[in-house]
Design a protein around this motif. Structure first.
Motif, PDB file in Angstrom:
ATOM      1  N   LEU A 154      51.257 129.031 -72.183  1.00  0.00           N
ATOM      2  CA  LEU A 154      51.295 130.370 -71.596  1.00  0.00           C
ATOM      3  C   LEU A 154      50.257 130.490 -70.479  1.00  0.00           C
ATOM      4  O   LEU A 154      49.082 130.179 -70.668  1.00  0.00           O
ATOM      5  CB  LEU A 154      51.013 131.414 -72.671  1.00  0.00           C
ATOM      6  N   VAL A 155      50.718 130.944 -69.328  1.00  0.00           N
ATOM      7  CA  VAL A 155      49.850 131.177 -68.171  1.00  0.00           C
ATOM      8  C   VAL A 155      50.272 132.497 -67.552  1.00  0.00           C
ATOM      9  O   VAL A 155      51.465 132.831 -67.530  1.00  0.00           O
ATOM     10  CB  VAL A 155      49.997 130.038 -67.131  1.00  0.00           C
ATOM     11  N   ASP A 156      49.311 133.241 -67.048  1.00  0.00           N
ATOM     12  CA  ASP A 156      49.640 134.476 -66.337  1.00  0.00           C
ATOM     13  C   ASP A 156      50.373 134.108 -65.045  1.00  0.00           C
ATOM     14  O   ASP A 156      49.778 133.565 -64.116  1.00  0.00           O
ATOM     15  CB  ASP A 156      48.369 135.258 -66.017  1.00  0.00           C
ATOM     16  N   GLN A 157      51.673 134.371 -65.008  1.00  0.00           N
ATOM     17  CA  GLN A 157      52.487 133.971 -63.872  1.00  0.00           C
ATOM     18  C   GLN A 157      52.308 134.870 -62.653  1.00  0.00           C
ATOM     19  O   GLN A 157      52.692 134.494 -61.553  1.00  0.00           O
ATOM     20  CB  GLN A 157      53.970 133.964 -64.277  1.00  0.00           C
ATOM     21  N   GLY A 158      51.759 136.045 -62.848  1.00  0.00           N
ATOM     22  CA  GLY A 158      51.595 136.971 -61.736  1.00  0.00           C
ATOM     23  C   GLY A 158      52.862 137.771 -61.483  1.00  0.00           C
ATOM     24  O   GLY A 158      53.912 137.502 -62.065  1.00  0.00           O
ATOM     25  N   PRO A 159      52.798 138.760 -60.597  1.00  0.00           N
ATOM     26  CA  PRO A 159      53.960 139.612 -60.325  1.00  0.00           C
ATOM     27  C   PRO A 159      55.026 138.885 -59.505  1.00  0.00           C
ATOM     28  O   PRO A 159      54.825 137.751 -59.053  1.00  0.00           O
ATOM     29  CB  PRO A 159      53.358 140.768 -59.533  1.00  0.00           C
ATOM     30  N   LYS A 160      56.143 139.550 -59.316  1.00  0.00           N
ATOM     31  CA  LYS A 160      57.208 139.028 -58.478  1.00  0.00           C
ATOM     32  C   LYS A 160      56.687 138.777 -57.073  1.00  0.00           C
ATOM     33  O   LYS A 160      55.885 139.539 -56.549  1.00  0.00           O
ATOM     34  CB  LYS A 160      58.369 140.025 -58.440  1.00  0.00           C
ATOM     35  N   LEU A 161      57.164 137.694 -56.454  1.00  0.00           N
ATOM     36  CA  LEU A 161      56.703 137.379 -55.105  1.00  0.00           C
ATOM     37  C   LEU A 161      57.209 138.420 -54.115  1.00  0.00           C
ATOM     38  O   LEU A 161      58.353 138.866 -54.192  1.00  0.00           O
ATOM     39  CB  LEU A 161      57.203 135.990 -54.680  1.00  0.00           C
ATOM     40  N   PRO A 162      56.361 138.813 -53.156  1.00  0.00           N
ATOM     41  CA  PRO A 162      56.772 139.812 -52.156  1.00  0.00           C
ATOM     42  C   PRO A 162      57.643 139.171 -51.070  1.00  0.00           C
ATOM     43  O   PRO A 162      57.854 137.955 -51.060  1.00  0.00           O
ATOM     44  CB  PRO A 162      55.439 140.281 -51.579  1.00  0.00           C
ATOM     45  N   LYS A 163      58.118 139.994 -50.160  1.00  0.00           N
ATOM     46  CA  LYS A 163      58.905 139.480 -49.041  1.00  0.00           C
ATOM     47  C   LYS A 163      58.023 138.948 -47.912  1.00  0.00           C
ATOM     48  O   LYS A 163      58.454 138.110 -47.119  1.00  0.00           O
ATOM     49  CB  LYS A 163      59.825 140.571 -48.482  1.00  0.00           C
ATOM     50  N   PHE A 164      56.773 139.449 -47.859  1.00  0.00           N
ATOM     51  CA  PHE A 164      55.895 139.067 -46.749  1.00  0.00           C
ATOM     52  C   PHE A 164      54.438 139.186 -47.164  1.00  0.00           C
ATOM     53  O   PHE A 164      54.055 140.108 -47.878  1.00  0.00           O
ATOM     54  CB  PHE A 164      56.151 139.979 -45.536  1.00  0.00           C
ATOM     55  N   LEU A 165      53.642 138.218 -46.713  1.00  0.00           N
ATOM     56  CA  LEU A 165      52.192 138.266 -46.890  1.00  0.00           C
ATOM     57  C   LEU A 165      51.539 137.941 -45.553  1.00  0.00           C
ATOM     58  O   LEU A 165      51.911 136.955 -44.897  1.00  0.00           O
ATOM     59  CB  LEU A 165      51.735 137.262 -47.953  1.00  0.00           C
ATOM     60  N   PRO A 166      50.562 138.749 -45.115  1.00  0.00           N
ATOM     61  CA  PRO A 166      49.946 138.521 -43.797  1.00  0.00           C
ATOM     62  C   PRO A 166      48.851 137.462 -43.850  1.00  0.00           C
ATOM     63  O   PRO A 166      48.229 137.238 -44.895  1.00  0.00           O
ATOM     64  CB  PRO A 166      49.363 139.891 -43.463  1.00  0.00           C
ATOM     65  N   ALA A 167      48.619 136.853 -42.720  1.00  0.00           N
ATOM     66  CA  ALA A 167      47.528 135.890 -42.583  1.00  0.00           C
ATOM     67  C   ALA A 167      46.184 136.583 -42.696  1.00  0.00           C
ATOM     68  O   ALA A 167      46.047 137.768 -42.391  1.00  0.00           O
ATOM     69  CB  ALA A 167      47.636 135.184 -41.231  1.00  0.00           C
TER      70      ALA A 167
END
Length: 440
Positions: free
Chosen positions: A170-183
């Protein structure tokens, strides 16, 4: 097989002639190394396939066994001085055999594992998560580890039994991936991220680590909707049409004009994506080829971009296992080592026989469990020789395969993707390493 077409018909015969039978590939081949049988080495398999293609041999059960035992790890391509494209021989040959066999036996035999698990479960992340629910509850209740230590999963028959033991902790998978992440800071590149299927279901935490590393290195990251499995599972299980549909969906999902690269963080997926332009000769082949030319492994991309050095110290000893479809198929070997060498405090030790497969090889560990287990034992012995506390690999299958052996042997090792460790260094976090390094 007498009533089936020759499986060598669709293969460029010149590829067979490239092999001069020098034998330098044999020592690099995992199955030849284990068995010492010429027919279970690349040179022998090329000879057998050529004999079948020329009509000199019939494809009987004995020859099938030698060909089926091949991991398609492509270590022979790295070792070959003549540049033989072994993957372009064994893959279409076995694909033609599988397609013909299943067409002939559709009424006589229904392979439920192939149809239900490989084609309808593995390529879909949400279905994998749903199927893992009982295992995850057993882990939360502390029952899974107890069952594993007592060997109770051996009572689960066949490939299902091997599959259930591959599920990681078991590992904390984190939330659903977003559509965009900024630099972060000055933008240096604009990339799109390939999510995949098994990787998304079981290694979303590694996806998040990869995305954060890309941001730290000045990358805008797009995660396009409509993408899915790379198609490797279908392709290697004999469903060319199924693989092509998945490939075409991926090509349509990515707008290549607005990005510098398509980033993938697992070697098996990356090898398949980079070879989209080779497999199917139709009107969409040029589009697949353009897509393939944009694909970059995360290690390869960051090494070429120039890594922004992380500052968090990780006082530990690590070793790096070369995933076959990253090191041999994609020829990405030094880039991960150069990236890891920039983590302050990390001592990186070279892994003996790093070029030898761990036995995962896609679904090989489910279909050929005996050989897969022999290779995994060999791999872990070499890992332990290094005295490392952390073992790193850039492929989901390797991480699952090595992780299972580490758990079952209770070895004091942490199994991570290189991006997991880089991300920790950027965030000044520490891996949960054992107090003493792993030893034999």
């Amino acid at each position: 097989m007498s009533d089936l077409k020759n499986p060598g018909e669709g293969i460029d015969f010149g590829l067979f002639l490239d092999c001069v039978h020098c034998g330098l590939c044999t020592s690099a081949c995992p199955t030849y190394t284990e068995l010492g049988d010429e027919n279970d080495g690349p040179r022998g398999r090329v000879y057998l396939m050529r004999q079948v293609a020329e009509g000199r041999l019939g494809l009987d059960a004995r020859i099938r066994k030698h060909l089926d035992l091949c991991l398609d790890c492509r270590a022979c391509e790295t070792a070959c001085p003549s540049g033989v494209h072994y993957g372009r021989l064994i893959e279409p040959f076995r694909l033609a055999v599988e397609e013909a066999e299943h067409q002939r036996s559709v009424v006589k035999r229904y392979d439920w594992f192939r149809q239900l698990v490989l084609f309808r479960l593995f390529p879909y992340a949400n279905r994998i998560r749903l199927a893992m629910t009982p295992v995850r509850w057993l882990q939360r209740l502390g029952i899974y580890g107890w069952m594993e230590r007592l060997g109770l999963f051996k009572l689960v028959p066949g490939r299902l039994g091997h599959m259930v033991t591959l599920v990681g902790p078991l590992v904390d998978q984190g939330p659903k991936l977003p559509k965009f992440l900024p630099a972060k800071g000055r933008r240096r590149a604009r990339v799109a991220f390939f999510v995949g299927c098994v990787a998304e279901a079981m290694f979303r935490h590694t996806h998040w680590a990869t995305l954060r590393v890309l941001q730290e290195n000045g990358c805008d990251v797009l995660i396009p909707e409509g993408q899915g499995c790379c198609g490797a599972i279908h392709f290697h299980a004999g469903s060319s049409d199924g693989a092509r549909k998945l490939a075409d969906a991926n090509v349509a999902a990515f707008d290549l004009a607005e990005i510098d690269a398509v980033i993938v963080n697992h070697g098996g997926c990356g090898a398949m994506l980079k070879e989209y332009g080779l497999h199917w000769h139709d009107d969409l082949q040029p589009a697949r080829r353009r897509f393939a030319e944009k694909v970059k492994d995360i290690n390869e991309f960051l090494d070429q971009l120039g890594l922004v050095p992380p500052s968090g110290r990780i006082e530990a000893t690590a070793t790096y296992h070369d995933a076959c479809h990253l090191g041999h198929a994609q020829k990405v070997r030094e880039a991960p080592r150069r990236l890891l060498a920039q983590i302050p405090g990390l001592a990186l030790r070279e892994l003996p026989e790093t070029e030898i497969c761990c036995g995962s090889a896609g679904t090989y560990n489910l279909n050929q469990p005996a050989m897969a287990q022999r290779l995994m034992r060999r791999k872990l012995e070499n890992i332990l020789k290094t005295g490392a506390q952390i073992v790193l690999a850039s492929n989901a299958g390797c991480l699952l395969q090595i992780g299972r052996e580490v758990r079952q042997r209770r070895a004091p090792l942490v199994v991570l993707h290189p991006m997991d460790l880089l991300d920790m260094s950027y965030r000044d976090a520490k891996p949960a390493i054992a107090s003493t390094p792993a030893r034999r």
